[in-house]
Each structure stands twice: as C-alpha cells, then as structure tokens.
Design a protein around this motif. Structure first.
Motif, PDB file in Angstrom:
ATOM      1  N   VAL A   1     -44.009 -14.713  15.394  1.00 26.63           N
ATOM      2  CA  VAL A   1     -44.424 -14.526  14.007  1.00 26.63           C
ATOM      3  C   VAL A   1     -43.290 -14.905  13.063  1.00 26.63           C
ATOM      4  O   VAL A   1     -43.492 -15.600  12.057  1.00 26.63           O
ATOM      5  CB  VAL A   1     -44.872 -13.077  13.768  1.00 26.63           C
ATOM      6  CG1 VAL A   1     -45.012 -12.785  12.281  1.00 26.63           C
ATOM      7  CG2 VAL A   1     -46.190 -12.801  14.496  1.00 26.63           C
TER       8      VAL A   1
ATOM      9  N   ALA B   1     -43.023 -18.638  12.806  1.00 24.87           N
ATOM     10  CA  ALA B   1     -44.083 -19.201  11.956  1.00 24.87           C
ATOM     11  C   ALA B   1     -43.754 -19.008  10.480  1.00 24.87           C
ATOM     12  O   ALA B   1     -43.971 -19.912   9.661  1.00 24.87           O
ATOM     13  CB  ALA B   1     -45.415 -18.550  12.291  1.00 24.87           C
ATOM     14  N   ARG B   2     -43.235 -17.859  10.138  1.00 28.43           N
ATOM     15  CA  ARG B   2     -42.864 -17.616   8.736  1.00 28.43           C
ATOM     16  C   ARG B   2     -41.740 -18.535   8.294  1.00 28.43           C
ATOM     17  O   ARG B   2     -41.721 -19.017   7.160  1.00 28.43           O
ATOM     18  CB  ARG B   2     -42.467 -16.152   8.565  1.00 28.43           C
ATOM     19  CG  ARG B   2     -43.632 -15.179   8.652  1.00 28.43           C
ATOM     20  CD  ARG B   2     -43.138 -13.755   8.648  1.00 28.43           C
ATOM     21  NE  ARG B   2     -44.225 -12.781   8.602  1.00 28.43           N
ATOM     22  CZ  ARG B   2     -44.098 -11.504   8.933  1.00 28.43           C
ATOM     23  NH1 ARG B   2     -42.920 -11.043   9.351  1.00 28.43           N
ATOM     24  NH2 ARG B   2     -45.135 -10.684   8.862  1.00 28.43           N
ATOM     25  N   THR B   3     -40.785 -18.801   9.188  1.00 27.44           N
ATOM     26  CA  THR B   3     -39.693 -19.715   8.858  1.00 27.44           C
ATOM     27  C   THR B   3     -40.215 -21.129   8.642  1.00 27.44           C
ATOM     28  O   THR B   3     -39.811 -21.823   7.703  1.00 27.44           O
ATOM     29  CB  THR B   3     -38.630 -19.708   9.974  1.00 27.44           C
ATOM     30  OG1 THR B   3     -38.097 -18.395  10.121  1.00 27.44           O
ATOM     31  CG2 THR B   3     -37.501 -20.676   9.653  1.00 27.44           C
TER      32      THR B   3
ATOM     33  N   GLU C   1     -43.116 -21.949   7.592  1.00 24.44           N
ATOM     34  CA  GLU C   1     -43.776 -21.924   6.285  1.00 24.44           C
ATOM     35  C   GLU C   1     -42.756 -21.938   5.157  1.00 24.44           C
ATOM     36  O   GLU C   1     -42.877 -22.698   4.185  1.00 24.44           O
ATOM     37  CB  GLU C   1     -44.672 -20.698   6.192  1.00 24.44           C
ATOM     38  CG  GLU C   1     -45.468 -20.618   4.901  1.00 24.44           C
ATOM     39  CD  GLU C   1     -46.534 -19.539   4.960  1.00 24.44           C
ATOM     40  OE1 GLU C   1     -47.715 -19.901   4.891  1.00 24.44           O
ATOM     41  OE2 GLU C   1     -46.189 -18.347   5.067  1.00 24.44           O
ATOM     42  N   ASP C   2     -41.711 -21.106   5.271  1.00 26.83           N
ATOM     43  CA  ASP C   2     -40.706 -20.999   4.205  1.00 26.83           C
ATOM     44  C   ASP C   2     -39.942 -22.305   4.011  1.00 26.83           C
ATOM     45  O   ASP C   2     -39.505 -22.616   2.889  1.00 26.83           O
ATOM     46  CB  ASP C   2     -39.724 -19.871   4.519  1.00 26.83           C
ATOM     47  CG  ASP C   2     -40.348 -18.491   4.419  1.00 26.83           C
ATOM     48  OD1 ASP C   2     -41.441 -18.372   3.819  1.00 26.83           O
ATOM     49  OD2 ASP C   2     -39.756 -17.541   4.960  1.00 26.83           O
TER      50      ASP C   2
ATOM     51  N   LEU D   1     -51.185 -15.323  13.862  1.00 26.69           N
ATOM     52  CA  LEU D   1     -50.347 -16.060  12.916  1.00 26.69           C
ATOM     53  C   LEU D   1     -51.052 -16.248  11.577  1.00 26.69           C
ATOM     54  O   LEU D   1     -50.398 -16.297  10.515  1.00 26.69           O
ATOM     55  CB  LEU D   1     -49.951 -17.410  13.498  1.00 26.69           C
ATOM     56  CG  LEU D   1     -49.080 -17.374  14.761  1.00 26.69           C
ATOM     57  CD1 LEU D   1     -48.757 -18.794  15.212  1.00 26.69           C
ATOM     58  CD2 LEU D   1     -47.808 -16.584  14.520  1.00 26.69           C
TER      59      LEU D   1
ATOM     60  N   GLU E   1     -50.303 -13.437   9.384  1.00 25.18           N
ATOM     61  CA  GLU E   1     -48.890 -13.258   9.040  1.00 25.18           C
ATOM     62  C   GLU E   1     -48.328 -14.402   8.200  1.00 25.18           C
ATOM     63  O   GLU E   1     -47.135 -14.407   7.881  1.00 25.18           O
ATOM     64  CB  GLU E   1     -48.069 -13.123  10.326  1.00 25.18           C
ATOM     65  CG  GLU E   1     -48.442 -11.928  11.186  1.00 25.18           C
ATOM     66  CD  GLU E   1     -48.081 -10.597  10.550  1.00 25.18           C
ATOM     67  OE1 GLU E   1     -47.243 -10.588   9.622  1.00 25.18           O
ATOM     68  OE2 GLU E   1     -48.629  -9.559  10.973  1.00 25.18           O
ATOM     69  N   THR E   2     -49.148 -15.372   7.857  1.00 26.88           N
ATOM     70  CA  THR E   2     -48.737 -16.484   7.002  1.00 26.88           C
ATOM     71  C   THR E   2     -49.725 -16.597   5.849  1.00 26.88           C
ATOM     72  O   THR E   2     -50.822 -16.050   5.900  1.00 26.88           O
ATOM     73  CB  THR E   2     -48.710 -17.812   7.795  1.00 26.88           C
ATOM     74  OG1 THR E   2     -49.998 -18.028   8.401  1.00 26.88           O
ATOM     75  CG2 THR E   2     -47.641 -17.781   8.884  1.00 26.88           C
TER      76      THR E   2
ATOM     77  N   ARG F   1     -49.735 -19.782   3.523  1.00 23.23           N
ATOM     78  CA  ARG F   1     -49.936 -21.124   2.971  1.00 23.23           C
ATOM     79  C   ARG F   1     -50.126 -22.187   4.046  1.00 23.23           C
ATOM     80  O   ARG F   1     -50.982 -23.064   3.927  1.00 23.23           O
ATOM     81  CB  ARG F   1     -48.719 -21.525   2.113  1.00 23.23           C
ATOM     82  CG  ARG F   1     -48.774 -22.981   1.615  1.00 23.23           C
ATOM     83  CD  ARG F   1     -47.409 -23.444   1.105  1.00 23.23           C
ATOM     84  NE  ARG F   1     -46.357 -23.406   2.116  1.00 23.23           N
ATOM     85  CZ  ARG F   1     -46.176 -24.325   3.055  1.00 23.23           C
ATOM     86  NH1 ARG F   1     -46.988 -25.371   3.127  1.00 23.23           N
ATOM     87  NH2 ARG F   1     -45.191 -24.222   3.919  1.00 23.23           N
ATOM     88  N   ILE F   2     -49.354 -22.106   5.093  1.00 20.42           N
ATOM     89  CA  ILE F   2     -49.267 -23.195   6.050  1.00 20.42           C
ATOM     90  C   ILE F   2     -50.577 -23.383   6.817  1.00 20.42           C
ATOM     91  O   ILE F   2     -51.280 -22.426   7.126  1.00 20.42           O
ATOM     92  CB  ILE F   2     -48.099 -22.920   7.021  1.00 20.42           C
ATOM     93  CG1 ILE F   2     -47.674 -24.196   7.719  1.00 20.42           C
ATOM     94  CG2 ILE F   2     -48.448 -21.809   8.012  1.00 20.42           C
ATOM     95  CD1 ILE F   2     -46.341 -24.071   8.422  1.00 20.42           C
TER      96      ILE F   2
ATOM     97  N   SER G   1     -57.978 -17.478   8.814  1.00 19.34           N
ATOM     98  CA  SER G   1     -56.882 -18.133   8.099  1.00 19.34           C
ATOM     99  C   SER G   1     -57.254 -18.554   6.689  1.00 19.34           C
ATOM    100  O   SER G   1     -56.408 -19.116   5.980  1.00 19.34           O
ATOM    101  CB  SER G   1     -56.427 -19.374   8.884  1.00 19.34           C
ATOM    102  OG  SER G   1     -57.469 -20.333   8.949  1.00 19.34           O
TER     103      SER G   1
END
Length: 316
Positions: free
Chosen positions: A44, A47-49, A51-52, A75, A78-79, A81-82, A110
């Motif tokens: 997780v 995945a956030r990285t 996206e960031d 995921l 927990e996200t 935009r991506i 999503s």
C-alpha cells in the motif's frame, strides 16, 4: 471511461472502448511491479508513493502469489488519483465470467480508475494450474467471446477498458480488433516500433477510426557497474526459459546463440541502466517508437522488485 452496463451481455462484436480516453487515464508513464514479496502495508505504501510521484498508473501482475483482483481492490481504497491496471490476468486462472466480474468489481471500487489486462500466459504456467495450453490466438479469441458475453447481475457499473498481452503479429491484430489495445511484455525499442505499425494496420483493417493503445513495460535499474550488469542479466535470463519470449526476441532480431548466452546486447536492449537521465532517455525512446504508455519496472541494483530509488529516478 467506457459506457455503463448492467444485466444484458453486449452485442456480438465485442465491447470497444475509446482508446484516446484510455490513453488519457493511463498517462505517458506508469509503474509495473510484482508486490507479492512485500507485506500488505508496504505494498500500500508503495502504491501511494507511485501516486505521489506523479505516475499515471500502477500495474500489478498475476502469479501464484496474491489474488490480483483482491490486491487491486485494496489498493483502490488506499489511493485516490492513479489508474490501477492488471498486467495481466491469465486466461487459465479463471473462467471468463469470473474475470469480467472481477474487472467490473475493481472498476467500481476504484471509481473507474481501472484497466483490465488479459493474456494467454505460458504453457508451463497453464499446466501448473492443471490446464492444457492450446494455440494462443484461437484460445484468446474464444475467451474474449465469453468475456464479452459474461452476464452481470450487480449494480450498473462502468465496464473497464481491456488490453491484451500480445507479442506476435496475430495476437497484436486480435488486440487491435477486440480490445482497446495491446500490452507486449519484454520487448525492445525496435519491437515497440513494429508493434505500433501492426496495431495501426490491424485497427484500420477492422474499421476502427482511432489508434489502439500501446502499453509497454521497461525494466530499469538505477546504477551501473558489474553488480548492476549481473542483476540485469539475471532478470532477463529468468524470462528466457519461456518459449513465447524466446520466439519473440528471435523475431526481434536476436539469434538463438545470443538468447542462450543472455548476451550483453540483449540485456542492454531489455533493461535500462545508468543514471536517472539514462532511464528517462530509454522511456523517451520507447514513446518515440510508438508506445502510448511506458510502465517502468523499477528494480534494485540486486534485481529486486519495487525499488524506490529507481522509482524516483524514473518519475515523470
């Protein structure tokens, strides 16, 4: 992305998506990663990285590890935009109804940030699951017939776009006719240019006005030297036991001896190494050859998946 459907199966031509909208959702650069070795919390965080850092998409694969639809559903929560992609689901892992239901479920979870990928996988992988392995193109065509016709009794959802794993010309043609586009894996810049031509010609022959989406992966390692060279060779060698990839690379101009030896030219053509500028140059070369979306596979200097230093170096 695509139209909303509930209940009745689509018409007999299959479902067709707007490739330009798919390109827009994926963006020019994404990430492909095998997250099976990471604890769920670290997957997780990765995945956030992604996206960031501004990548357009994160693709996960299907192995005999985590169930990919479950992973993508987690995921998705927990996200924000991506775009999430399944690159790719094996047609021998589940029947077409289960695959389409899974794709629709992740699309809903999503908020329509999902792209489905399907592939025939490899003979050894199919046999490991207890299935036979027939001629790939007829098998995929029949599977897509069943996928397109799969009933859906859930709520009205957007049917996620589909891309097909394709290496040879016949499978590329199928991808152009039956899906939003193709996702060839383990290919060189020259092979990307060839795939672009084949896809465009096949789409034109099928009467499609828009160019199919061409998604490609690019293995990358930040760094140079003997350790990086050894890791890159090991990563490439891992795939060369599979006939589909060996045949693809021979069609791409590498002779059997070069493939058997995992030669330096072969390794260099398949794995981008060096500085951040070197990695960015390879991504740009893939796009110049005709790729719409380059999914970077960020590896460590030891060849491990989901390396954050390489990830940052390849960020858009």
């Amino acid at each position: 992305m695509p139209e909303t459907r509930s209940g009745a199966p689509p018409s007999s031509g299959g479902i067709h998506w707007d490739p330009d909208r798919v390109r827009s959702h994926l963006g020019p650069t994404g990430v492909w990663a095998n997250l099976d070795a990471l604890p769920a919390s670290e997957a997780v965080a990765f995945a956030r990285t992604v996206e960031d850092l501004g990548f357009g998409a994160l693709w996960v694969n299907e192995t005999t590890g985590r169930e990919p639809f479950v992973m993508l559903g987690a995921l998705a929560r927990e996200t924000g935009r991506i775009t999430l992609g399944l690159g790719v689901a094996a047609i021998h892992a589940r029947d077409a109804v289960a695959a389409h239901d899974g794709a629709r479920t992740v699309a809903e979870l999503s908020g329509d940030r999902f792209v489905m990928g399907l592939g025939v996988s490899h003979q050894a992988s199919a046999e490991r699951r207890g299935h036979g392995y027939g001629a790939p193109v007829p098998a995929m065509w029949a599977y897509l017939d069943a996928y397109d016709a799969a009933p859906w009794t859930g709520p009205a959802v957007s049917d996620p776009p589909l891309v097909v794993a394709a290496l040879g010309d016949r499978m590329l043609g199928l991808a152009a006719a039956r899906s939003a586009g193709a996702f060839p894996f383990l290919v060189t810049v020259d092979q990307v240019a060839h795939a672009r031509r084949v896809l465009d010609e096949a789409a034109q022959a099928a009467g499609h006005a828009q160019r199919p989406v061409l998604v490609v992966s690019q293995k990358a390692i930040l760094g140079s030297g003997p350790e990086v060279r050894a890791a890159a060779r090991s990563v490439v060698g891992h795939f060369l036991g599979r006939l589909n990839y060996r045949n693809s690379l021979q069609r791409g101009g590498f002779d059997a001896a070069s493939i058997e030896a995992v030669s330096d030219p072969l390794v260099d053509a398949l794995v981008a190494t060096g500085t951040a500028a070197d990695l960015q140059a390879r991504i740009a070369a893939m796009r110049a050859a005709g790729a719409d979306h380059v999914a970077v596979i960020p590896l460590s200097a030891e060849g491990r998946q989901a390396d954050r230093a390489t990830l940052r170096a390849a960020a858009p």
